[in-house]
Scaffold this motif. Structure first.
Motif, PDB file in Angstrom:
ATOM      1  N   LEU A  85     -13.350   0.122  -4.857  1.00 30.04           N
ATOM      2  CA  LEU A  85     -14.162  -0.689  -3.947  1.00 30.04           C
ATOM      3  C   LEU A  85     -15.638  -0.598  -4.346  1.00 30.04           C
ATOM      4  CD1 LEU A  85     -14.109  -2.488  -1.412  1.00 30.04           C
ATOM      5  CD2 LEU A  85     -14.426  -0.415  -0.058  1.00 30.04           C
ATOM      6  N   ARG A  86     -16.077   0.605  -4.644  1.00 31.44           N
ATOM      7  CA  ARG A  86     -17.462   0.812  -5.097  1.00 31.44           C
ATOM      8  C   ARG A  86     -17.706   0.065  -6.412  1.00 31.44           C
ATOM      9  NH1 ARG A  86     -21.767   4.183  -4.414  1.00 31.44           N
ATOM     10  NH2 ARG A  86     -20.770   5.364  -2.770  1.00 31.44           N
ATOM     11  N   GLN A  87     -16.767   0.137  -7.353  1.00 32.27           N
ATOM     12  CA  GLN A  87     -16.923  -0.539  -8.640  1.00 32.27           C
ATOM     13  C   GLN A  87     -16.963  -2.057  -8.485  1.00 32.27           C
ATOM     14  OE1 GLN A  87     -13.626   1.091 -10.845  1.00 32.27           O
ATOM     15  NE2 GLN A  87     -14.859   2.767 -11.686  1.00 32.27           N
ATOM     16  N   LYS A  91      -6.169   1.266   5.718  1.00 35.31           N
ATOM     17  CA  LYS A  91      -5.842   0.266   6.741  1.00 35.31           C
ATOM     18  C   LYS A  91      -6.134  -1.150   6.272  1.00 35.31           C
ATOM     19  CE  LYS A  91      -6.083   2.758  11.055  1.00 35.31           C
ATOM     20  NZ  LYS A  91      -6.608   2.676  12.421  1.00 35.31           N
ATOM     21  N   GLY A  92      -6.722  -1.290   5.093  1.00 36.05           N
ATOM     22  CA  GLY A  92      -6.956  -2.627   4.555  1.00 36.05           C
ATOM     23  C   GLY A  92      -8.353  -3.172   4.804  1.00 36.05           C
ATOM     24  N   PHE A  93      -9.266  -2.310   5.247  1.00 32.63           N
ATOM     25  CA  PHE A  93     -10.651  -2.763   5.380  1.00 32.63           C
ATOM     26  C   PHE A  93     -11.599  -1.621   5.090  1.00 32.63           C
ATOM     27  CE2 PHE A  93      -9.406  -1.364   9.605  1.00 32.63           C
ATOM     28  CZ  PHE A  93     -10.508  -0.675  10.082  1.00 32.63           C
ATOM     29  N   GLY A  94     -12.846  -1.984   4.819  1.00 32.17           N
ATOM     30  CA  GLY A  94     -13.842  -0.972   4.496  1.00 32.17           C
ATOM     31  C   GLY A  94     -15.245  -1.516   4.678  1.00 32.17           C
ATOM     32  N   SER A 149     -12.425  -7.079   4.462  1.00 33.79           N
ATOM     33  CA  SER A 149     -11.090  -7.018   5.067  1.00 33.79           C
ATOM     34  C   SER A 149     -10.031  -7.594   4.127  1.00 33.79           C
ATOM     35  CB  SER A 149     -11.071  -7.774   6.396  1.00 33.79           C
ATOM     36  OG  SER A 149     -11.392  -9.140   6.205  1.00 33.79           O
ATOM     37  N   ARG A 150      -8.771  -7.317   4.477  1.00 36.75           N
ATOM     38  CA  ARG A 150      -7.584  -7.756   3.740  1.00 36.75           C
ATOM     39  C   ARG A 150      -7.475  -7.103   2.367  1.00 36.75           C
ATOM     40  NH1 ARG A 150      -4.253 -11.578   4.978  1.00 36.75           N
ATOM     41  NH2 ARG A 150      -4.125 -12.291   2.841  1.00 36.75           N
ATOM     42  N   LEU A 151      -7.933  -5.857   2.274  1.00 38.38           N
ATOM     43  CA  LEU A 151      -7.840  -5.133   1.000  1.00 38.38           C
ATOM     44  C   LEU A 151      -6.411  -4.675   0.748  1.00 38.38           C
ATOM     45  CD1 LEU A 151     -11.049  -2.973   1.345  1.00 38.38           C
ATOM     46  CD2 LEU A 151     -10.693  -4.834  -0.283  1.00 38.38           C
TER      47      LEU A 151
END
Length: 102
Positions: free
Chosen positions: A23-25, A55-58, A12-14
């Motif tokens: 994100l994957r890297q 949305k800032g999360f994943g 969260s908070r991305l």
């Protein structure tokens, strides 16, 4: 019986500048990231349906519990793209049970 650690992490908070690829890297050095669904990589950002902005999360799903735990310990509370991110074990959500009335 000991509770097992999950292989799926919630991030969260991305930053709005974080992409699926970045994100994957970010998480790749900690282990093998796997696919769970046929068309979805679980190194994915959740996007707003109308604007398509993140949305800032994943979620990230690793092949092993140890890899997920190591990533959580290393990245929770780190600054990524100018934002302090939080990483935690994803919670399992049970699908609601619907009762059919006659």
């Amino acid at each position: 019986m000991a509770k097992r650690f999950t292989t799926q992490l919630f991030v969260s908070r991305l930053s709005a500048y974080t992409t699926d690829q970045s994100l994957r890297q970010l998480f790749a050095p900690f282990g093998q990231i796997i696919e769970v669904c046929m068309l979805l990589f679980l190194a994915r950002l959740i996007r707003d349906q109308q604007t398509q902005r993140p949305k800032g999360f994943g979620f990230i799903t690793f092949e092993s519990e140890d890899d997920a735990q190591n990533a959580l310990k290393a990245l929770n509370g780190k600054i990524v793209n100018g934002r302090l991110i939080f990483v935690e074990a994803a919670k399992e959500v049970e699908a609601p049970i619907t009762i059919m009335k006659k």
